[in-house]
Design a protein around this motif. Structure first.
Motif, PDB file in Angstrom:
ATOM      1  N   PHE A 195      35.734  16.278  55.062  1.00 50.68           N
ATOM      2  CA  PHE A 195      34.371  15.792  54.794  1.00 50.68           C
ATOM      3  C   PHE A 195      33.532  15.726  56.070  1.00 50.68           C
ATOM      4  O   PHE A 195      32.348  16.065  56.054  1.00 50.68           O
ATOM      5  CB  PHE A 195      34.422  14.412  54.118  1.00 50.68           C
ATOM      6  N   THR A 196      34.139  15.307  57.168  1.00 54.28           N
ATOM      7  CA  THR A 196      33.336  15.162  58.394  1.00 54.28           C
ATOM      8  C   THR A 196      32.720  16.497  58.831  1.00 54.28           C
ATOM      9  O   THR A 196      31.496  16.581  59.006  1.00 54.28           O
ATOM     10  CB  THR A 196      34.173  14.495  59.513  1.00 54.28           C
ATOM     11  N   PRO A 197      33.521  17.573  58.967  1.00 54.77           N
ATOM     12  CA  PRO A 197      32.867  18.840  59.332  1.00 54.77           C
ATOM     13  C   PRO A 197      31.972  19.399  58.231  1.00 54.77           C
ATOM     14  O   PRO A 197      30.959  20.047  58.526  1.00 54.77           O
ATOM     15  CB  PRO A 197      34.031  19.785  59.642  1.00 54.77           C
ATOM     16  N   MET A 198      32.309  19.129  56.969  1.00 55.70           N
ATOM     17  CA  MET A 198      31.421  19.600  55.885  1.00 55.70           C
ATOM     18  C   MET A 198      30.022  19.010  56.075  1.00 55.70           C
ATOM     19  O   MET A 198      29.014  19.722  56.021  1.00 55.70           O
ATOM     20  CB  MET A 198      31.993  19.181  54.531  1.00 55.70           C
ATOM     21  N   ILE A 199      29.984  17.703  56.319  1.00 56.67           N
ATOM     22  CA  ILE A 199      28.688  17.040  56.511  1.00 56.67           C
ATOM     23  C   ILE A 199      28.051  17.538  57.808  1.00 56.67           C
ATOM     24  O   ILE A 199      26.840  17.735  57.892  1.00 56.67           O
ATOM     25  CB  ILE A 199      28.896  15.506  56.484  1.00 56.67           C
ATOM     26  N   GLY A 200      28.907  17.813  58.808  1.00 52.68           N
ATOM     27  CA  GLY A 200      28.413  18.366  60.077  1.00 52.68           C
ATOM     28  C   GLY A 200      27.725  19.708  59.886  1.00 52.68           C
ATOM     29  O   GLY A 200      26.745  20.008  60.558  1.00 52.68           O
ATOM     30  N   VAL A 201      28.229  20.528  58.951  1.00 50.59           N
ATOM     31  CA  VAL A 201      27.591  21.833  58.710  1.00 50.59           C
ATOM     32  C   VAL A 201      26.175  21.612  58.211  1.00 50.59           C
ATOM     33  O   VAL A 201      25.207  22.142  58.747  1.00 50.59           O
ATOM     34  CB  VAL A 201      28.403  22.704  57.715  1.00 50.59           C
ATOM     35  N   TYR A 202      25.993  20.782  57.190  1.00 54.27           N
ATOM     36  CA  TYR A 202      24.628  20.740  56.663  1.00 54.27           C
ATOM     37  C   TYR A 202      23.680  19.874  57.457  1.00 54.27           C
ATOM     38  O   TYR A 202      22.498  20.125  57.481  1.00 54.27           O
ATOM     39  CB  TYR A 202      24.524  20.560  55.157  1.00 54.27           C
ATOM     40  N   TYR A 203      24.214  18.902  58.173  1.00 56.88           N
ATOM     41  CA  TYR A 203      23.316  18.117  59.035  1.00 56.88           C
ATOM     42  C   TYR A 203      23.135  18.757  60.414  1.00 56.88           C
ATOM     43  O   TYR A 203      22.375  18.240  61.229  1.00 56.88           O
ATOM     44  CB  TYR A 203      23.826  16.685  59.193  1.00 56.88           C
ATOM     45  N   GLY A 204      23.841  19.851  60.675  1.00 62.84           N
ATOM     46  CA  GLY A 204      23.700  20.519  61.977  1.00 62.84           C
ATOM     47  C   GLY A 204      22.290  21.067  62.129  1.00 62.84           C
ATOM     48  O   GLY A 204      21.737  21.640  61.192  1.00 62.84           O
ATOM     49  N   THR A 205      21.713  20.856  63.314  1.00 67.49           N
ATOM     50  CA  THR A 205      20.332  21.327  63.490  1.00 67.49           C
ATOM     51  C   THR A 205      20.241  22.402  64.568  1.00 67.49           C
ATOM     52  O   THR A 205      19.169  22.937  64.800  1.00 67.49           O
ATOM     53  CB  THR A 205      19.400  20.154  63.858  1.00 67.49           C
ATOM     54  N   ASP A 206      21.338  22.691  65.246  1.00 66.96           N
ATOM     55  CA  ASP A 206      21.291  23.830  66.171  1.00 66.96           C
ATOM     56  C   ASP A 206      22.531  24.693  65.942  1.00 66.96           C
ATOM     57  O   ASP A 206      23.545  24.217  65.429  1.00 66.96           O
ATOM     58  CB  ASP A 206      21.201  23.366  67.635  1.00 66.96           C
ATOM     59  N   ARG A 227      16.246  20.619  58.643  1.00 69.41           N
ATOM     60  CA  ARG A 227      16.401  21.271  59.954  1.00 69.41           C
ATOM     61  C   ARG A 227      15.043  21.642  60.536  1.00 69.41           C
ATOM     62  O   ARG A 227      14.797  21.455  61.732  1.00 69.41           O
ATOM     63  CB  ARG A 227      17.263  22.535  59.810  1.00 69.41           C
ATOM     64  N   ALA A 228      14.174  22.170  59.677  1.00 70.88           N
ATOM     65  CA  ALA A 228      12.843  22.569  60.159  1.00 70.88           C
ATOM     66  C   ALA A 228      12.085  21.336  60.667  1.00 70.88           C
ATOM     67  O   ALA A 228      11.435  21.395  61.716  1.00 70.88           O
ATOM     68  CB  ALA A 228      12.065  23.258  59.042  1.00 70.88           C
ATOM     69  N   ASP A 229      12.214  20.221  59.952  1.00 72.58           N
ATOM     70  CA  ASP A 229      11.509  18.990  60.370  1.00 72.58           C
ATOM     71  C   ASP A 229      12.042  18.498  61.717  1.00 72.58           C
ATOM     72  O   ASP A 229      11.277  18.090  62.589  1.00 72.58           O
ATOM     73  CB  ASP A 229      11.706  17.872  59.328  1.00 72.58           C
ATOM     74  N   VAL A 230      13.376  18.523  61.868  1.00 72.15           N
ATOM     75  CA  VAL A 230      13.968  18.042  63.128  1.00 72.15           C
ATOM     76  C   VAL A 230      13.503  18.938  64.278  1.00 72.15           C
ATOM     77  O   VAL A 230      13.121  18.468  65.354  1.00 72.15           O
ATOM     78  CB  VAL A 230      15.512  18.001  63.033  1.00 72.15           C
ATOM     79  N   ARG A 231      13.494  20.257  64.036  1.00 68.95           N
ATOM     80  CA  ARG A 231      13.076  21.179  65.098  1.00 68.95           C
ATOM     81  C   ARG A 231      11.604  20.972  65.433  1.00 68.95           C
ATOM     82  O   ARG A 231      11.211  20.958  66.613  1.00 68.95           O
ATOM     83  CB  ARG A 231      13.321  22.631  64.670  1.00 68.95           C
ATOM     84  N   ALA A 255       9.886  18.251  65.081  1.00 67.48           N
ATOM     85  CA  ALA A 255       9.723  16.976  65.785  1.00 67.48           C
ATOM     86  C   ALA A 255      10.145  17.116  67.239  1.00 67.48           C
ATOM     87  O   ALA A 255       9.597  16.429  68.117  1.00 67.48           O
ATOM     88  CB  ALA A 255      10.552  15.889  65.097  1.00 67.48           C
ATOM     89  N   ALA A 256      11.101  18.008  67.499  1.00 61.81           N
ATOM     90  CA  ALA A 256      11.558  18.197  68.875  1.00 61.81           C
ATOM     91  C   ALA A 256      10.656  19.180  69.619  1.00 61.81           C
ATOM     92  O   ALA A 256      10.878  19.488  70.795  1.00 61.81           O
ATOM     93  CB  ALA A 256      13.009  18.701  68.878  1.00 61.81           C
ATOM     94  N   GLY A 257       9.661  19.731  68.938  1.00 58.00           N
ATOM     95  CA  GLY A 257       8.713  20.651  69.558  1.00 58.00           C
ATOM     96  C   GLY A 257       9.268  22.056  69.742  1.00 58.00           C
ATOM     97  O   GLY A 257       8.768  22.831  70.550  1.00 58.00           O
ATOM     98  N   ASP A 258      10.336  22.399  68.995  1.00 55.65           N
ATOM     99  CA  ASP A 258      10.920  23.748  69.119  1.00 55.65           C
ATOM    100  C   ASP A 258      10.091  24.785  68.349  1.00 55.65           C
ATOM    101  O   ASP A 258       9.513  24.479  67.334  1.00 55.65           O
ATOM    102  CB  ASP A 258      12.359  23.766  68.554  1.00 55.65           C
TER     103      ASP A 258
END
Ligand SMILES: N[C@@H](CCC(=O)N[C@@H](CS)C(=O)NCC(=O)O)C(=O)O
Length: 234
Positions: free
Chosen positions: A117-128, A225-229, A231-234
């Protein structure tokens, strides 16, 4: 212990998108435990104006789904809920009768919770890309370990479906979405065989995702992901 002629009413407070709720839905259906569902969307997918049922607010200690009511008692947290169901209902148990079998099921269920579960959630919450790739590799490795479990046995913890299947099935139902969100691991052949066997289980039909559900998860996390990017100015 409940006798078959006096089943207490069972209500699940949960939502299809929540993998922890799916564990409980799967176990209830697999065990043919009649129940009602009160839909409580996780905060992130809650429609504006949604009124969280006061009963849920009162009895869910952390405000998390799933929460289960059996009669007038409540439990939260998916793995303790699964165990509780085993204590409450006799029919079609998902824990073996022998102590060694039970401890193997519990060990593997807990392992799935942390290592899959931890890496599964890591895949979809990953932003880079690096973080997504690391989570994807960890998920592939964890699924490989599950593959070793089903090398000789048909099920994750022996000769019969168990709570380990209930713990893992939410990953299986979203594999398509995970692939679109950056999970690049090829599905281990033995895991693919196990997935096929899970598809034949009674509980599967109650939790399997449609294409629309997969699209919804993918769309939500692409926007996240688009929102996080942004917000980070990417
Ligand atoms: N350890 C818990 C985790 C449950 C959990 O994280 N549920 C999420 C939804 S998937 C939740 O309700 N989060 C609070 C919220 O969205 O408000 C379990 O196994 O049930």
């Amino acid at each position: 212990m409940t006798t078959p002629d006096t089943p207490p009413p069972v209500t699940l407070f949960g939502h299809w998108i929540c993998p922890y709720s799916v564990r409980v839905s799967f176990a209830l259906a697999e065990r043919r435990i009649a129940h009602e569902v009160v839909v409580v969307p996780p905060t992130a997918v809650r429609p504006p104006g949604f009124v969280v049922p006061p009963e849920f607010v009162e009895h869910s200690p952390r405000g998390e789904i799933p929460m289960l009511r059996v009669g007038d008692a409540y439990r939260a947290d998916s793995l303790p809920i699964l165990d509780w169901l085993e204590e409450q209902f006799d029919e079609r148990p998902l824990l073996p009768a022998d102590a060694a079998g039970r401890s193997r099921v519990r060990e593997r269920t807990a392992w799935i919770d942390s290592h899959v579960f931890t890496p599964m959630i890591g895949v979809y919450y990953g932003t880079d890309v690096e973080r997504i790739a690391r989570a994807s590799d960890a998920l592939a490795a964890a699924l490989g370990e599950m593959g070793a479990w089903v090398e000789d046995d048909p099920w994750l913890a022996g000769g019969a479906p168990s709570l380990a299947e209930a713990a893992a099935v939410p990953v299986y139902v979203r594999l398509g979405a995970l692939a679109r969100l950056g999970f690049t691991g090829a599905l281990d052949r033995r895991v693919a065989g196990h997935l096929d066997r899970c598809r034949g289980l009674e509980g599967w039909a109650h939790v399997a995702w449609t294409d629309d559900q997969n699209d919804e998860l993918v769309g939500r996390f692409r926007r996240y992901r688009a929102d996080v990017r942004a917000a980070a100015g990417d």
